[in-house]
Motif scaffolding. Structure first.
Motif, PDB file in Angstrom:
ATOM      1  N   SER A   1      -5.212 -27.271  -5.153  1.00 37.09           N
ATOM      2  CA  SER A   1      -5.200 -27.206  -3.666  1.00 37.09           C
ATOM      3  C   SER A   1      -5.080 -25.708  -3.232  1.00 37.09           C
ATOM      4  O   SER A   1      -5.218 -24.882  -4.393  1.00 37.09           O
ATOM      5  CB  SER A   1      -4.505 -27.968  -2.983  1.00 37.09           C
ATOM      6  OG  SER A   1      -2.959 -27.870  -2.701  1.00 37.09           O
ATOM      7  N   GLU A   2      -4.759 -25.239  -1.911  1.00 34.74           N
ATOM      8  CA  GLU A   2      -5.054 -23.479  -1.890  1.00 34.74           C
ATOM      9  C   GLU A   2      -3.330 -23.644  -2.533  1.00 34.74           C
ATOM     10  O   GLU A   2      -3.753 -22.015  -3.430  1.00 34.74           O
ATOM     11  CB  GLU A   2      -5.304 -23.375  -0.594  1.00 34.74           C
ATOM     12  CG  GLU A   2      -5.348 -21.649  -0.201  1.00 34.74           C
ATOM     13  CD  GLU A   2      -6.027 -20.841  -0.584  1.00 34.74           C
ATOM     14  OE1 GLU A   2      -5.341 -19.493  -0.850  1.00 34.74           O
ATOM     15  OE2 GLU A   2      -6.719 -21.433  -0.874  1.00 34.74           O
ATOM     16  N   SER A   3      -2.382 -24.038  -2.648  1.00 33.32           N
ATOM     17  CA  SER A   3      -1.478 -23.697  -2.798  1.00 33.32           C
ATOM     18  C   SER A   3      -0.327 -24.531  -3.946  1.00 33.32           C
ATOM     19  O   SER A   3       0.872 -24.118  -3.410  1.00 33.32           O
ATOM     20  CB  SER A   3      -0.597 -23.319  -1.386  1.00 33.32           C
ATOM     21  OG  SER A   3      -0.133 -24.306  -0.430  1.00 33.32           O
TER      22      SER A   3
ATOM     23  N   ILE B   1      -4.700 -21.144 -14.580  1.00 32.82           N
ATOM     24  CA  ILE B   1      -4.807 -22.770 -14.812  1.00 32.82           C
ATOM     25  C   ILE B   1      -4.606 -23.175 -16.181  1.00 32.82           C
ATOM     26  O   ILE B   1      -4.476 -23.900 -17.047  1.00 32.82           O
ATOM     27  CB  ILE B   1      -5.635 -23.065 -13.974  1.00 32.82           C
ATOM     28  CG1 ILE B   1      -5.151 -22.834 -12.185  1.00 32.82           C
ATOM     29  CG2 ILE B   1      -6.267 -24.403 -14.142  1.00 32.82           C
ATOM     30  CD1 ILE B   1      -6.216 -23.074 -11.288  1.00 32.82           C
ATOM     31  N   GLN B   2      -5.684 -21.897 -16.926  1.00 27.39           N
ATOM     32  CA  GLN B   2      -6.641 -21.958 -18.131  1.00 27.39           C
ATOM     33  C   GLN B   2      -5.093 -22.356 -19.367  1.00 27.39           C
ATOM     34  O   GLN B   2      -4.996 -22.661 -20.081  1.00 27.39           O
ATOM     35  CB  GLN B   2      -7.808 -20.644 -18.250  1.00 27.39           C
ATOM     36  CG  GLN B   2      -7.772 -21.056 -19.983  1.00 27.39           C
ATOM     37  CD  GLN B   2      -8.606 -22.260 -20.094  1.00 27.39           C
ATOM     38  OE1 GLN B   2      -9.124 -22.864 -19.305  1.00 27.39           O
ATOM     39  NE2 GLN B   2      -7.804 -23.274 -21.303  1.00 27.39           N
ATOM     40  N   GLN B   3      -4.356 -20.960 -18.793  1.00 26.11           N
ATOM     41  CA  GLN B   3      -2.660 -21.134 -19.813  1.00 26.11           C
ATOM     42  C   GLN B   3      -1.971 -22.469 -19.389  1.00 26.11           C
ATOM     43  O   GLN B   3      -1.456 -22.955 -21.069  1.00 26.11           O
ATOM     44  CB  GLN B   3      -1.673 -20.274 -19.210  1.00 26.11           C
ATOM     45  CG  GLN B   3      -2.556 -18.845 -19.862  1.00 26.11           C
ATOM     46  CD  GLN B   3      -1.030 -17.933 -19.276  1.00 26.11           C
ATOM     47  OE1 GLN B   3      -0.915 -17.891 -18.259  1.00 26.11           O
ATOM     48  NE2 GLN B   3      -1.126 -16.858 -19.744  1.00 26.11           N
ATOM     49  N   VAL B   4      -1.897 -23.138 -18.421  1.00 27.85           N
ATOM     50  CA  VAL B   4      -1.125 -24.577 -18.337  1.00 27.85           C
ATOM     51  C   VAL B   4      -2.138 -25.585 -19.145  1.00 27.85           C
ATOM     52  O   VAL B   4      -1.545 -26.571 -19.449  1.00 27.85           O
ATOM     53  CB  VAL B   4      -0.843 -24.848 -17.503  1.00 27.85           C
ATOM     54  CG1 VAL B   4      -0.440 -25.964 -16.942  1.00 27.85           C
ATOM     55  CG2 VAL B   4      -0.373 -23.889 -16.501  1.00 27.85           C
TER      56      VAL B   4
ATOM     57  N   ILE C   1      -4.693 -21.271  -6.257  1.00 27.94           N
ATOM     58  CA  ILE C   1      -6.572 -21.874  -7.178  1.00 27.94           C
ATOM     59  C   ILE C   1      -6.962 -20.915  -7.267  1.00 27.94           C
ATOM     60  O   ILE C   1      -8.107 -21.336  -8.103  1.00 27.94           O
ATOM     61  CB  ILE C   1      -7.213 -22.877  -5.567  1.00 27.94           C
ATOM     62  CG1 ILE C   1      -8.550 -23.539  -6.318  1.00 27.94           C
ATOM     63  CG2 ILE C   1      -7.225 -21.753  -4.196  1.00 27.94           C
ATOM     64  CD1 ILE C   1      -8.856 -24.254  -4.686  1.00 27.94           C
ATOM     65  N   ARG C   2      -6.754 -19.274  -7.291  1.00 26.33           N
ATOM     66  CA  ARG C   2      -7.732 -18.321  -7.352  1.00 26.33           C
ATOM     67  C   ARG C   2      -6.968 -17.935  -8.932  1.00 26.33           C
ATOM     68  O   ARG C   2      -7.686 -17.125  -9.401  1.00 26.33           O
ATOM     69  CB  ARG C   2      -8.152 -17.566  -6.821  1.00 26.33           C
ATOM     70  CG  ARG C   2      -8.497 -17.743  -4.916  1.00 26.33           C
ATOM     71  CD  ARG C   2      -8.969 -16.995  -4.267  1.00 26.33           C
ATOM     72  NE  ARG C   2      -7.312 -16.531  -3.901  1.00 26.33           N
ATOM     73  CZ  ARG C   2      -6.748 -17.390  -2.591  1.00 26.33           C
ATOM     74  NH1 ARG C   2      -7.645 -18.552  -2.158  1.00 26.33           N
ATOM     75  NH2 ARG C   2      -5.508 -16.589  -2.133  1.00 26.33           N
TER      76      ARG C   2
END
Length: 320
Positions: free
Chosen positions: A294-296, A274-277, A268-269
């Motif tokens: 979520s966290e993981s 995340i932006q690449q995906v 999550i951090r």
């Protein structure tokens, strides 16, 4: 003297030659001074075959009788291995679920282990016997045979390891560990040296078939390290334990046809990942229906069927 639990899946005991490989693995660890407890699945596709035969006899089956039928596959496996080990000069004894003291609730085909009476197993180990236990099965309060459902032999193995306070629980199969993604679909997939229990539960929940969720939950509860290895080579496997390394992506799983999940502690951090995906999804002109974080785990559900090529792109983007 350490106690080690070894579980071998159906593909590992499918025929006599493979049973001999299994026997030699067991003997190697036994000769190092360990107490050995072995959990076996039914040979090959025996359970599926028995289920099909039951359906051919009647479209409506009585659950009690179905469990009695399905449990017979494991009993064949354990007896064969015990016969083989004794012929090789090593004292071995086969035990059904009830003989091994595995007590469950009354649910058929998806029973839950309630407790394990280890007295018989400990007695046999004291005599330096190799104890071979039928996986996937137990007995309820009515002394009826019950089966544990999908991944049942894995559950038996980790539960028995917990009850015996074993040093380790090895899960042997035809794969040599957990990979960053399905190596049959992505040739660049890399084997992972270690995963936390939480990461493994996320991977299992998304459909990866290395371990079942239930056995990981038991391992986490009782702090039993689970080591996944191949029966057919000596390569290092993957260790699942409560040791959590740095925040990093561990695995990408394609579930069904329209969902991809990315698993790793602290995912999550990882804003840049995340932006690449998201950029890759946009470039590929894919329409998302849902994006859960979520966290993981990150889970992305798409409107249309996702080809394996997209899985390859996301995997290589993250792990390049």
């Amino acid at each position: 003297m350490d106690t080690i639990v070894l579980k071998f899946g159906g593909s590992s005991v499918a025929d006599h030659e493979k049973l001999k490989l299994v026997a030699n693995r067991i003997i190697n660890l036994y000769n190092k001074g360990n107490n050995i407890v072995v959990i076996l699945s039914a040979q090959g596709k025996t359970t599926d075959k028995l289920m099909q035969e039951a359906k051919e006899l009647s479209p409506i089956t009585i659950n009690r009788e179905l469990d009695s039928l399905l449990s017979s596959g494991e009993q064949v496996s354990i007896a064969k291995l015990a016969i083989l080990l004794n012929s090789m000069g090593y004292k071995a004894v086969s035990l059904t679920g009830w003989q091994a003291g595995i007590y469950t609730n009354n649910t058929n085909q998806d029973a839950v282990i309630q407790y394990i009476d280890t007295a018989r197993v400990l007695c046999e180990l004291k005599e330096r016997k190799i104890v071979i236990i039928a996986g996937f099965q137990g007995v309820n309060q009515n002394t009826d045979i019950t089966t544990l459902g999908r991944g049942g032999s894995d559950t038996t193995a980790v539960a028995m390891a917990a009850a015996l306070k074993a040093k380790n629980c090895y899960i042997f199969s035809d794969v040599d560990g957990v990979y960053t993604t399905d190596p049959n679909k992505v040739k660049e997939a890399k084997k992972l040296a270690a995963l936390s229990y939480q990461e493994m539960k996320e991977v299992a929940s998304e459909g990866a078939k290395v371990l079942h969720n239930r056995c990981v939950e038991i391992g986490e509860k009782f702090k039993i390290p689970i080591i996944t290895k191949s029966t057919f080579n000596n390569k290092p496997g993957t260790v699942i334990s409560d040791i959590i390394e740095e925040d990093t992506i561990k695995s990408i799983i394609k579930k069904d046809v329209s969902r991809i999940s990315i698993v790793g502690n602290g995912v999550i951090r990882n804003v840049s990942m995340i932006q690449q995906v998201l950029d890759l999804i946009k470039e590929s002109k894919l329409e998302m229906l849902n994006f859960e974080v979520s966290e993981s785990k990150i889970s992305i559900t798409f409107k249309d069927i996702i080809e394996d090529a997209i899985l390859v792109k996301i995997h290589n983007k993250i792990f390049s």
